[in-house]
Design a protein around this motif. Structure first.
Motif, PDB file in Angstrom:
ATOM      1  N   ALA A  20       0.862  -1.175   0.000  1.00  0.00           N
ATOM      2  CA  ALA A  20       0.000   0.000   0.000  1.00  0.00           C
ATOM      3  C   ALA A  20       0.900   1.226   0.000  1.00  0.00           C
ATOM      4  O   ALA A  20       2.075   1.143   0.403  1.00  0.00           O
ATOM      5  CB  ALA A  20      -0.915  -0.004   1.225  1.00  0.00           C
ATOM      6  N   LYS A  37      -5.321   6.060  -3.798  1.00  0.00           N
ATOM      7  CA  LYS A  37      -5.773   5.127  -2.770  1.00  0.00           C
ATOM      8  C   LYS A  37      -5.840   3.713  -3.363  1.00  0.00           C
ATOM      9  O   LYS A  37      -6.635   3.461  -4.266  1.00  0.00           O
ATOM     10  CB  LYS A  37      -7.145   5.551  -2.224  1.00  0.00           C
ATOM     11  CG  LYS A  37      -7.201   7.013  -1.752  1.00  0.00           C
ATOM     12  CD  LYS A  37      -6.150   7.331  -0.704  1.00  0.00           C
ATOM     13  CE  LYS A  37      -6.282   8.741  -0.142  1.00  0.00           C
ATOM     14  NZ  LYS A  37      -5.823   9.783  -1.069  1.00  0.00           N
ATOM     15  N   TRP A  38      -4.988   2.815  -2.832  1.00  0.00           N
ATOM     16  CA  TRP A  38      -4.965   1.443  -3.358  1.00  0.00           C
ATOM     17  C   TRP A  38      -4.331   0.518  -2.327  1.00  0.00           C
ATOM     18  O   TRP A  38      -3.667   0.957  -1.380  1.00  0.00           O
ATOM     19  CB  TRP A  38      -4.191   1.364  -4.687  1.00  0.00           C
ATOM     20  CG  TRP A  38      -2.731   1.752  -4.604  1.00  0.00           C
ATOM     21  CD1 TRP A  38      -2.206   3.005  -4.745  1.00  0.00           C
ATOM     22  CD2 TRP A  38      -1.626   0.886  -4.332  1.00  0.00           C
ATOM     23  NE1 TRP A  38      -0.849   2.988  -4.595  1.00  0.00           N
ATOM     24  CE2 TRP A  38      -0.458   1.698  -4.350  1.00  0.00           C
ATOM     25  CE3 TRP A  38      -1.494  -0.477  -4.094  1.00  0.00           C
ATOM     26  CZ2 TRP A  38       0.822   1.181  -4.115  1.00  0.00           C
ATOM     27  CZ3 TRP A  38      -0.221  -0.999  -3.864  1.00  0.00           C
ATOM     28  CH2 TRP A  38       0.921  -0.180  -3.883  1.00  0.00           C
ATOM     29  N   ILE A  39      -4.536  -0.767  -2.537  1.00  0.00           N
ATOM     30  CA  ILE A  39      -3.883  -1.814  -1.754  1.00  0.00           C
ATOM     31  C   ILE A  39      -3.840  -3.051  -2.637  1.00  0.00           C
ATOM     32  O   ILE A  39      -4.711  -3.251  -3.489  1.00  0.00           O
ATOM     33  CB  ILE A  39      -4.617  -2.085  -0.425  1.00  0.00           C
ATOM     34  CG1 ILE A  39      -3.785  -2.980   0.497  1.00  0.00           C
ATOM     35  CG2 ILE A  39      -6.013  -2.663  -0.652  1.00  0.00           C
ATOM     36  CD1 ILE A  39      -4.324  -3.027   1.939  1.00  0.00           C
ATOM     37  N   THR A  60      -8.449  -0.462  -5.798  1.00  0.00           N
ATOM     38  CA  THR A  60      -8.214   0.971  -5.795  1.00  0.00           C
ATOM     39  C   THR A  60      -9.550   1.684  -5.795  1.00  0.00           C
ATOM     40  O   THR A  60     -10.594   1.063  -6.015  1.00  0.00           O
ATOM     41  CB  THR A  60      -7.351   1.395  -7.007  1.00  0.00           C
ATOM     42  OG1 THR A  60      -7.011   2.785  -6.893  1.00  0.00           O
ATOM     43  CG2 THR A  60      -8.083   1.165  -8.324  1.00  0.00           C
ATOM     44  N   ARG A  69      -6.950   2.196   4.310  1.00  0.00           N
ATOM     45  CA  ARG A  69      -6.520   0.885   3.820  1.00  0.00           C
ATOM     46  C   ARG A  69      -5.971   0.094   5.006  1.00  0.00           C
ATOM     47  O   ARG A  69      -5.320   0.649   5.897  1.00  0.00           O
ATOM     48  CB  ARG A  69      -5.438   1.006   2.734  1.00  0.00           C
ATOM     49  CG  ARG A  69      -5.911   1.632   1.419  1.00  0.00           C
ATOM     50  CD  ARG A  69      -6.996   0.801   0.749  1.00  0.00           C
ATOM     51  NE  ARG A  69      -7.401   1.308  -0.548  1.00  0.00           N
ATOM     52  CZ  ARG A  69      -8.307   2.260  -0.764  1.00  0.00           C
ATOM     53  NH1 ARG A  69      -8.883   2.867   0.270  1.00  0.00           N
ATOM     54  NH2 ARG A  69      -8.651   2.610  -1.980  1.00  0.00           N
ATOM     55  N   ALA A  72     -10.617  -1.567   2.693  1.00  0.00           N
ATOM     56  CA  ALA A  72     -10.658  -0.151   2.345  1.00  0.00           C
ATOM     57  C   ALA A  72     -11.862   0.483   3.021  1.00  0.00           C
ATOM     58  O   ALA A  72     -12.964  -0.075   2.984  1.00  0.00           O
ATOM     59  CB  ALA A  72     -10.752   0.019   0.827  1.00  0.00           C
TER      60      ALA A  72
END
Length: 653
Positions: free
Chosen positions: A225, A274-276, A289, A297, A328
């Motif tokens: 992340a 914003k993502w993981i 995302t 996250r 999320a």
């Protein structure tokens, strides 16, 4: 192929949910995710404020689901399949709208952890929950009360001219309608998910949302992340800011390098995408995302300890691979509730799909290089600008009238729409969905009178919002009305007035046990153990005289019997506890929960040998609460021997 949407059936070994617990959930929640007051000192101001924003006391008006077992049979489960030539998503509309499977056709890979069984366990706020796939958590800190509930589902035009699936319901803990739109463009490797939570009220409401994604886990898995720090929650009721990836001597972005269960809430910079992602040893896996509204996250790990492994087996079956969760949410941590203004909404777009990155980089020791490579691969597969553009396109369709109905949820939303006159384009709650549980409340709304039941049955569910409480207060003071009024007053924190309402209702009640039970629990919560035990004994005796055949009566007897035995044993009244035990249905006494109660009762009677025999014969407590050590605690009162592995659920340290 063009994107298609179709009804289907998914066959799984499944344990039936069983009936609802008919006793209102009056007890204060004992949450795993809770902070001690001193632990809040030093937290960022906005985080501290949102952690203290209207935490739940109870799960009213939602009923507890604890009537399931652990005997599974092959079961056909209604599903909806959304498919193009790249992806196939299988959705379970009758079980919280969960994405059970996300299959990537070109590689033949399952992108999420697909649980091979459907086994309820006591992890949701109101009990029954099951693991695997992608779940939508709304309401309050924890797994949603809708996790095993039916949602409304329909086909809606998608922004690209195709079809998308809309899921929607009325979340009852906060009285918020919400929708989840699933959209798979033709030739896309990514499933788009548009989410909107609306506040139709004239007051601010605390909102909560976390999308939880179960992902396969092995010794090569790494979660990435865009963060260099995280808020660590290790189930000691404390939040600590820690570095990423290395903390306490290990790389915590690798799930199998944690011995104990833990949450890592990543501190994602405000300006970052914003993502993981969870990637295997070859650098392949799942990426999630979103647009920036969904800022939080998280990585959850079970840990490699015996207890963590036991819990994973409990939720599936022996021999199944492990899993972690990437998540999320609306806030930085799951302990927070975000204010949603009157008449406003929160909306965002999520995307789920495969990610392939250079394994040497994403698994290297250079964390900056690792997460930068994952971010580069994500940008190449799905640019940030494309997600933002898809969100804008989806918003133009968020109010679109629904088409073919694929599944029907509850009637609670229809009741609230009738009461409040709410206008909710895109998420219809037609009066035709009002069912048996809602009809008495509809009559109260229209006539001002709460109707008496036509036959002798346990009371139906109570409604507790202020507008319903006001109606109950002005309705004729019949015993059943006083029963429901007291539950609403209890929920509002007016405990003394709740007790007075129940005592008034008791004077003329043809059915005394529901009121006696509530009064008994009120005494328990107030620390009046002896008086509570008296009332519980009286309530159970009254129920045994009144009860009929049927699963609702069996559920009531089991639920009240369990509470009564606890209260009587707490006061050392073992003989009376044994009387209650003997009043239970024979089939109830053979279940795992009541085998454990029997062992406790035998210990209280001084017969440890017989209690040990209960354990030796074997039992499984189907509704064992997340983090509970009660099975091993009772074992420790019988013998000093080590706890057998089958009874060792001590995962929280």
């Amino acid at each position: 192929m063009a994107t298609s949407v179709r009804r289907a059936v998914t066959t799984l070994p499944a344990a039936p949910l069983g009936p609802e617990n008919p006793l209102p959930g009056l007890r204060t929640l004992d949450q795993v995710h809770e902070l001690d007051d001193r632990a809040k000192d030093g937290l960022p101001r906005d985080m501290k404020r949102q952690i203290g924003n209207a935490p739940l006391r109870t799960t009213l008006p939602v009923r507890t689901l604890d009537g399931y077992g652990r005997e599974r049979t092959e079961t056909e489960v209604e599903s909806i399949v959304i498919e193009n030539d790249r992806l196939r998503a299988t959705v379970l509309p009758g079980l919280g709208g969960r994405i059970h499977s996300l299959h990537h056709k070109p590689t033949g890979r399952e992108l999420v952890y697909r649980n091979p069984v459907l086994q309820p366990a006591d992890f949701a706020l109101n009990g029954a929950w099951y693991s695997g796939g992608i779940e939508w958590n709304i309401g309050a800190t924890g797994h949603t009360t809708l996790t095993c509930a039916p949602l409304h589902a329909a086909i809606v035009p998608a922004p690209d001219g195709g079809e998308m699936v809309r899921l929607w319901e009325w979340e009852r803990l906060r009285d918020l309608p919400f929708q989840v739109d699933l959209w798979l463009p033709a030739d896309s490797d990514f499933l788009y998910v548009g989410v909107r939570v609306r506040n139709p009220h004239e007051r601010p409401v605390p909102a909560y949302w976390w999308s939880n994604i179960a992902v396969p886990e092995d010794e090569h898995t790494r979660v990435l992340a865009p963060a260099d720090e995280a808020w660590y929650f290790g189930y000691e009721r404390n939040l600590a800011r820690v570095p990423v990836p290395h903390f306490d001597g290990a790389d915590r972005t690798r799930p199998t390098r944690s011995e104990d269960p833990a949450d890592y809430f990543y501190e994602v910079p405000e300006e970052s995408r914003k993502w993981i992602a969870s990637l295997d040893g070859a650098g392949q896996g799942l990426a999630q995302t979103s647009t920036d509204r969904l800022r939080g996250r998280k990585l959850f790990v079970w840990g490699t300890g015996a207890g963590g492994r036991r819990w994973q087996e409990w939720l599936t079956e022996p021999g199944t691979g492990g899993y972690a969760e990437i998540q999320a949410g609306l806030a930085r941590t799951q302990l927070e509730h975000v204010p949603l203004d009157p008449g406003a909404d929160f909306s965002w777009l999520e995307a789920y799909g495969p990610l392939s990155a250079d394994p040497a980089l994403v698994h290297g020791e250079d964390w900056t290089a690792a997460r930068s490579e994952a971010a580069r691969a994500l940008e190449a597969a799905l640019p940030r600008a494309s997600v933002d553009a898809a969100y804008t396109a989806w918003l133009a369709h968020a109010d679109h009238e629904v088409g073919e109905i694929l599944h029907t949820g509850s009637g609670w939303g229809a009741l609230e729409v009738l009461r409040g006159g709410h206008k909710l384009p895109g998420t219809p709650f037609p009066e035709s969905t009002i069912g048996e549980q809602q009809r008495p409340w509809l009559e109260l709304l229209r006539s001002g009178v709460f109707p008496a039941p036509r036959k002798v049955v346990p009371p139906g569910p109570s409604l507790v919002a202020q507008h319903w409480r006001d109606m109950l207060e002005t309705a004729p003071a019949e015993p059943l009305t006083e029963y429901h009024l007291g539950v609403a007053q209890w929920h509002a924190g007016d405990l003394a007035q709740a007790v007075r309402s129940w005592e008034r209702g008791l004077q003329l009640a043809p059915s005394r046990w529901p009121l006696l039970r509530n009064l008994a629990l009120a005494d328990c919560e107030a620390g009046h153990g002896e008086r509570a035990a008296d009332l519980y004994a009286e309530a159970f005796a009254d129920l045994c005289e009144e009860r009929r055949d049927g699963e609702h009566w069996t559920a009531a007897t089991a639920a009240l019997g369990r509470e009564a035995i606890d209260a009587l044993l707490a006061e050392g009244r073992t003989a009376e506890a044994r009387t209650v035990w003997e009043g239970l249905r024979p089939a109830t006494r053979t279940t795992g929960r009541f085998r454990l109660i029997e062992a406790r009762l035998l210990v209280a009677e001084g017969d440890k040998e017989a209690a040990r025999a209960v354990y030796d014969a074997g039992f499984e407590v189907a509704d064992l609460r997340e983090g509970s050590t009660e099975v091993s605690d009772v074992w420790a009162t019988i013998t000093d021997e080590p706890v057998p592995a089958a009874y060792d659920f001590r995962r929280l340290t």
